[in-house]
Design a protein around this motif. Structure first.
Motif, PDB file in Angstrom:
ATOM      1  N   TYR A 137      -2.432  -3.008  -2.820  1.00 45.02           N
ATOM      2  CA  TYR A 137      -2.492  -1.720  -2.132  1.00 45.02           C
ATOM      3  C   TYR A 137      -2.113  -1.915  -0.675  1.00 45.02           C
ATOM      4  N   GLN A 138      -1.311  -0.984  -0.158  1.00 50.64           N
ATOM      5  CA  GLN A 138      -0.835  -1.066   1.212  1.00 50.64           C
ATOM      6  C   GLN A 138      -1.092   0.251   1.935  1.00 50.64           C
ATOM      7  N   GLY A 139      -1.195   0.177   3.255  1.00 53.01           N
ATOM      8  CA  GLY A 139      -1.298   1.378   4.066  1.00 53.01           C
ATOM      9  C   GLY A 139      -2.543   2.181   3.777  1.00 53.01           C
ATOM     10  N   GLU A 140      -2.365   3.501   3.639  1.00 54.65           N
ATOM     11  CA  GLU A 140      -3.494   4.390   3.417  1.00 54.65           C
ATOM     12  C   GLU A 140      -4.144   4.154   2.053  1.00 54.65           C
ATOM     13  N   ASP A 141      -3.379   3.704   1.070  1.00 53.67           N
ATOM     14  CA  ASP A 141      -3.949   3.443  -0.254  1.00 53.67           C
ATOM     15  C   ASP A 141      -5.001   2.342  -0.209  1.00 53.67           C
ATOM     16  N   MET A 142      -4.834   1.391   0.700  1.00 55.20           N
ATOM     17  CA  MET A 142      -5.805   0.312   0.791  1.00 55.20           C
ATOM     18  C   MET A 142      -7.175   0.833   1.216  1.00 55.20           C
ATOM     19  N   GLY A 143      -7.191   1.865   2.058  1.00 55.52           N
ATOM     20  CA  GLY A 143      -8.458   2.406   2.543  1.00 55.52           C
ATOM     21  C   GLY A 143      -9.311   2.975   1.423  1.00 55.52           C
ATOM     22  N   TRP A 144      -8.727   3.865   0.607  1.00 55.02           N
ATOM     23  CA  TRP A 144      -9.543   4.443  -0.463  1.00 55.02           C
ATOM     24  C   TRP A 144      -9.829   3.432  -1.561  1.00 55.02           C
ATOM     25  N   ALA A 145      -8.942   2.452  -1.768  1.00 58.13           N
ATOM     26  CA  ALA A 145      -9.215   1.413  -2.759  1.00 58.13           C
ATOM     27  C   ALA A 145     -10.408   0.553  -2.333  1.00 58.13           C
ATOM     28  N   MET A 146     -10.461   0.193  -1.055  1.00 55.87           N
ATOM     29  CA  MET A 146     -11.616  -0.561  -0.557  1.00 55.87           C
ATOM     30  C   MET A 146     -12.890   0.276  -0.649  1.00 55.87           C
ATOM     31  N   GLY A 147     -12.756   1.583  -0.427  1.00 55.01           N
ATOM     32  CA  GLY A 147     -13.924   2.453  -0.546  1.00 55.01           C
ATOM     33  C   GLY A 147     -14.486   2.469  -1.953  1.00 55.01           C
ATOM     34  N   ILE A 148     -13.610   2.489  -2.949  1.00 53.80           N
ATOM     35  CA  ILE A 148     -14.075   2.448  -4.343  1.00 53.80           C
ATOM     36  C   ILE A 148     -14.759   1.119  -4.641  1.00 53.80           C
TER      37      ILE A 148
END
Length: 327
Positions: A137-148
């Motif tokens: 995951y890169q960019g903004e996708d990494m943020g919500w992936a880490m949140g999950i």
């Protein structure tokens, strides 16, 4: 139907969502195991072993020390050898073994060793699990992936002590060991089914390259059709068509799939430029031959730049043709 389901499952293993699920389950299982001992640890230390209350804090400190050592070491080894899947499996096996050792310990030093080893295994899970998410995951996708992934941590942190108290009251320490073994077995299934994140990246890049190549072919067909039906008075020049295609299709300028098509695009642009120059030269020659018929004050096209607009040239030609009639 069964073969179709197996094929879909196999395809899902190579998607970033599979990495996210495995990492979230791993963090959840690790946190649950960490919190299971909280309700009954004082009873074991004070009632059975006759230890002071400060010994509780020492056990938790040993776990944190294990995480502090295990996380950076496992992260370095994983990056050095480009491995993610098998360090995660080793960490899970270590977590299951140390949990069983903790449940069967009869001396305080055995509890310390088991708790420290649990910390090492937990550090491997956290470092490699979050590293896998960052791989796919890169960019903004990494943020919500880490949140999950951290939602799995929250659920484990809240549910671990509750489950530990209920299970210990029902079956004692051995029931806790069985429960930990069940969680470790389920987590092991997820980790074994995982594809290495580097293979996930290759599969994702291949899909992106294929879509970009399709978009590139469609853009080239648009260029060819427009160039074949272009008219001087009411059609865009080929250079403008190419610029519009580049703006609407980033694949023309940024996709790896476009590298092999660069020569054909360059040929189209050169042919478009040559065609524009030829039409401009014809118009200039026509103006020169009819220069005696052009009223004074009309601007000569030879003084205009090469990238003169086709619409302006066509209008000036119409004015030149109408000038003798008016006289």
């Amino acid at each position: 139907n069964i073969s179709r389901f197996i094929r879909k499952c196999n395809d899902f293993r190579s998607k970033p969502a599979a990495v996210l699920i495995v990492s979230t389950v791993a963090v959840f299982a690790d946190t649950v195991v960490y919190g299971l001992i909280v309700p009954f640890l004082p009873e074991i230390l004070q009632d059975r072993l006759g230890m002071s209350s400060s010994s509780n804090g020492l056990l938790f400190g040993c776990f944190g020390l294990g995480v502090l050592i295990g996380a950076p070491v496992s992260a370095y080894i994983s990056d050095r050898w480009k491995l993610r899947k098998w360090p995660m499996i080793i960490g899970l096996l270590g977590l299951g073994a140390t949990s069983a050792l903790f449940a069967l310990s009869n001396a305080y030093w055995e509890l310390i060793v088991a708790r420290f080893a649990q910390g090492l295994s937990s550090g491997i899970t956290w470092a490699i699990g979050l590293g896998m998410i960052a791989d796919v995951y890169q960019g903004e996708d990494m943020g919500w992936a880490m949140g999950i992934a951290f939602s799995g941590f929250t659920l484990g942190y809240l549910g671990g002590p509750v489950l530990g108290g209920v299970i210990y009251k029902a079956g004692g320490v051995h029931a806790i060991a069985i429960f930990v073994g069940a969680i470790a077995g389920l987590d092991l299934v997820f980790r074994l089914m995982l594809v290495e994140p580097k293979d996930v990246n290759l599969a994702s890049s291949s899909r992106v390259g294929s879509s970009a190549d399709l978009e590139l072919c469609q853009s080239e067909k648009l260029l060819q059709s427009d160039s074949a039906s272009a008219h001087l008075g009411d059609q865009l020049t080929k250079q403008q068509v190419i610029l519009q295609a580049m703006e609407s299709s980033p694949a023309l300028i940024s996709s790896p799939a476009a590298l092999g098509k660069s020569e054909s695009l360059h040929t189209i642009m050169e042919s478009g430029t040559k065609s524009t120059h030829e039409h401009t030269e014809i118009h200039v020659a026509s103006r020169t031959s009819n220069s005696s018929k052009i009223p004074s004050g009309t601007v000569s096209t030879s003084a205009l730049p090469d990238n003169i607009s086709v619409v302006s040239s066509a209008r000036q030609s119409e004015d030149s043709a109408e000038a003798p009639e008016q006289k």
